[in-house]
Design a protein around this motif. Structure first.
Motif, PDB file in Angstrom:
ATOM      1  N   SER A  25      -4.070   8.350   4.508  1.00 17.16           N
ATOM      2  CA  SER A  25      -3.214   7.252   4.976  1.00 17.16           C
ATOM      3  C   SER A  25      -3.645   5.901   4.415  1.00 17.16           C
ATOM      4  O   SER A  25      -2.802   5.051   4.099  1.00 17.16           O
ATOM      5  N   ALA A  26      -4.958   5.682   4.290  1.00 11.28           N
ATOM      6  CA  ALA A  26      -5.419   4.385   3.784  1.00 11.28           C
ATOM      7  C   ALA A  26      -4.952   4.174   2.337  1.00 11.28           C
ATOM      8  O   ALA A  26      -4.509   3.089   1.968  1.00 11.28           O
ATOM      9  N   ARG A  27      -5.050   5.236   1.550  1.00 10.40           N
ATOM     10  CA  ARG A  27      -4.595   5.136   0.151  1.00 10.40           C
ATOM     11  C   ARG A  27      -3.095   4.889   0.085  1.00 10.40           C
ATOM     12  O   ARG A  27      -2.628   4.006  -0.621  1.00 10.40           O
ATOM     13  N   TYR A  56      -1.178   3.738   2.471  1.00  8.74           N
ATOM     14  CA  TYR A  56      -0.835   2.447   3.082  1.00  8.74           C
ATOM     15  C   TYR A  56      -1.109   1.310   2.101  1.00  8.74           C
ATOM     16  O   TYR A  56      -0.351   0.342   2.021  1.00  8.74           O
ATOM     17  N   GLY A  57      -2.169   1.444   1.341  1.00  4.83           N
ATOM     18  CA  GLY A  57      -2.488   0.441   0.306  1.00  4.83           C
ATOM     19  C   GLY A  57      -1.356   0.349  -0.715  1.00  4.83           C
ATOM     20  O   GLY A  57      -0.905  -0.748  -1.078  1.00  4.83           O
ATOM     21  N   ILE A  58      -0.912   1.504  -1.181  1.00  2.88           N
ATOM     22  CA  ILE A  58       0.187   1.538  -2.173  1.00  2.88           C
ATOM     23  C   ILE A  58       1.447   0.904  -1.594  1.00  2.88           C
ATOM     24  O   ILE A  58       2.097   0.057  -2.223  1.00  2.88           O
ATOM     25  N   MET A  84       1.769  -1.124   1.077  1.00  2.00           N
ATOM     26  CA  MET A  84       1.615  -2.552   1.413  1.00  2.00           C
ATOM     27  C   MET A  84       1.728  -3.427   0.174  1.00  2.00           C
ATOM     28  O   MET A  84       2.345  -4.501   0.203  1.00  2.00           O
ATOM     29  N   ARG A  85       1.148  -2.972  -0.926  1.00  2.00           N
ATOM     30  CA  ARG A  85       1.188  -3.780  -2.149  1.00  2.00           C
ATOM     31  C   ARG A  85       2.632  -3.963  -2.628  1.00  2.00           C
ATOM     32  O   ARG A  85       2.962  -4.960  -3.252  1.00  2.00           O
ATOM     33  N   LEU A  95       5.153   3.660   5.980  1.00  3.05           N
ATOM     34  CA  LEU A  95       4.148   4.725   6.073  1.00  3.05           C
ATOM     35  C   LEU A  95       4.601   5.795   7.061  1.00  3.05           C
ATOM     36  O   LEU A  95       4.425   7.003   6.815  1.00  3.05           O
TER      37      LEU A  95
END
Lengths: 328, 183
Positions: free
Chosen positions: B29-31, B33-35, B37-38, B50
């Motif tokens: 999820s962090a990966r 979510y990073g994609i 969000m950017r 997400l």
């Protein structure tokens, strides 16, 4: 100069990058559901460009997102395989196109503006019959038997004059065989180019140029254009070219009726009939294009019972799709 | 996270295993979510996106074929695709000019690598990107990672849209040539 193949790859790359116009992107979305060749190109770019994601820092999402996900999942039925339209390989499309093309001599033209229905052709069963009529072990045994007989005859003891006569006969035989071989070789030199030319014309490929979908964006028909090799030129230079229309979905489930295919000119400037659509899932028909593909804007479908020429804006179309024409 | 772990989670999700979905969420999820969000550049949109991505995973996991696809590429593509739709169709995303240094591929050399380590290690992309002109590199990163439109990229780089389109197409042709030669 970019070739047709490179142009398709570029479109796939831009599809992955997200730089295509929204409408164009939707057209390729539809293509992604039915065309394995296109899927392969897109997948290749996804893999190639994926390492760019390493440039993006992971961020921990807020906890409520997981809670929302699990709540929604609990409300949903379990993930189970759903019936989907299997993507057709280019070769499968080409095969179905060529099968339909082979049956084009059997087409029944039904009057109004060249509407045509193709009879199904049992090519595969015919091929099976031919290949099974001579099985390999049988032929191998026959050749071995001949060889054994020949070897046996050489062991016979014969007088010298008979041996000389046999040798002379063999010499004449070999001279004759050499002459026949030479003639065959010369004949091949003359005939091969014509044969290859004919073969080239039948080995054309079918390029998916439109995907007609129902209201839920499920693909119903694919339209493939018969192209000559890798170019977008018609396979048959003497005409505007031919298309194969394959029912990849179940048109009868979505819109029970016979259906008619139309070309819509750019900017809704009119329509032109192309022919009757296949209505049984998996069926393919080949239709002659009334105009060059480059002059057409979209393909559209009406119910065959319409019995009049539709206007692009009168709501008669049950499906319409932009033509993917990379030349324009 | 190993590819095989991701494949196993996806396989179990395809069978309707909710615990596997939760485990998958915990590891990627962090990966994702990073994609997301950017690209969407908003907390609210990123949360929504997400959530939609994981519903997609739940519904589509049975389409994933480990013999044809890499699990992380499949997941990243789902997340990126969802984020692009959300960003380009939403009025809520406010376009902010991106500092050009954020569009550099130099981070490849210094950044601690996440779960796509293998992909980057064996990929020819960094070498091939390095062969492109700096403006082409920047354009591709802006489009891919930031999810910018050509118009937004035009404003960011102070160049006409036509020039941006030319750079991108030229860059993709060169990238393909370089990547093909590596196969």
């Amino acid at each position: 100069v970019i070739t047709e193949e490179e142009e398709w790859d570029l479109q796939a790359a831009e599809y992955v990058l997200g730089t295509l116009h929204e409408e164009t992107h939707r057209v390729f979305d539809a293509l992604s559901k039915v065309d394995e060749d296109w899927q392969r190109r897109v997948q290749r770019w996804r893999v190639c460009l994926d390492p760019l994601n390493v440039l993006t820092k992971p961020i921990e999402p807020p906890t409520h997102v997981l809670v929302s996900v699990m709540e929604r999942v609990n409300e949903l039925p379990s993930s189970e395989p759903v019936k989907t339209t299997k993507a057709l390989t280019s070769s499968a499309l080409a095969t179905s196109a060529l099968s339909a093309q082979a049956s084009s001599d059997d087409m029944v033209h039904s009057g109004a503006e060249g509407a045509a229905l193709a009879k199904p052709l049992a090519l595969s069963s015919a091929l099976t019959t031919v290949s099974s009529s001579h099985s390999l072990p049988e032929r191998t045994r026959t050749i071995s038997a001949h060889a054994r007989d020949a070897a046996d005859s050489d062991e016979l003891s014969v007088p010298a004059h008979v041996t000389i006569r046999v040798l002379n006969e063999r010499a004449r035989y070999w001279k004759l065989a050499a002459m026949v071989s030479t003639l065959a070789f010369i004949g091949t030199l003359f005939l091969a180019p014509r044969y290859l030319e004919q073969r080239q014309s039948t080995l054309n490929t079918a390029r998916t140029v439109a995907v007609l979908q129902d209201d839920t964006n499920a693909p119903l028909w694919t339209v493939s254009y018969h192209v000559n090799g890798n170019s977008m030129q018609p396979a048959d230079n003497s005409s505007q070219g031919t298309i194969s229309v394959t029912a990849v979905g179940d048109p009868q489930a979505s819109a029970p009726s016979d259906h008619q295919l139309w070309i819509v000119f750019p900017e809704d400037a009119g329509v032109r009939s192309v022919g009757r659509m296949p209505d049984a899932q998996g069926e393919t028909v080949t239709l002659d294009l009334p105009i060059a593909l480059a002059e057409a804007g979209e393909f559209a479908v009406t119910q065959a019972s319409l019995e009049r020429v539709p206007r692009p804006d009168d709501g008669s179309f049950v499906a319409r799709a932009r033509i993917i024409n990379l030349i324009n | 996270v190993l590819q095989t772990d991701l494949e196993q989670y996806l396989s179990k999700v395809a069978e309707g295993d909710k615990n596997a979905l939760q485990r998958l969420y915990e590891v990627v999820s962090a990966r994702l979510y990073g994609i997301v969000m950017r690209i969407v550049k908003s907390d609210e949109l990123a949360d929504q996106t997400l959530e939609e991505v994981f519903i997609d995973i739940w519904n589509e996991a049975h389409h994933f074929d480990a013999s044809q696809n890499s699990a992380i590429v499949w997941l990243n593509s789902l997340a990126r695709g969802r984020a692009l739709i959300k960003a380009h169709r939403s009025d809520a995303r406010l376009f902010q000019k991106i500092p050009i240094e954020d569009l550099s591929v130099d981070q490849w050399k210094t950044k601690p690598l996440a779960c796509t380590d293998e992909a980057i290690e064996y990929s020819a992309l960094p070498r091939c990107m390095a062969q492109l002109g700096p403006e082409v590199q920047t354009s591709i990163v802006g489009l891919y990672c930031e999810g910018l439109t050509q118009d937004e990229l035009s404003q960011t780089l102070h160049q006409p849209v036509g020039m941006i389109n030319t750079w991108v197409r030229q860059g993709l042709v060169e990238l393909k040539g370089c990547l093909d030669s590596d196969y």
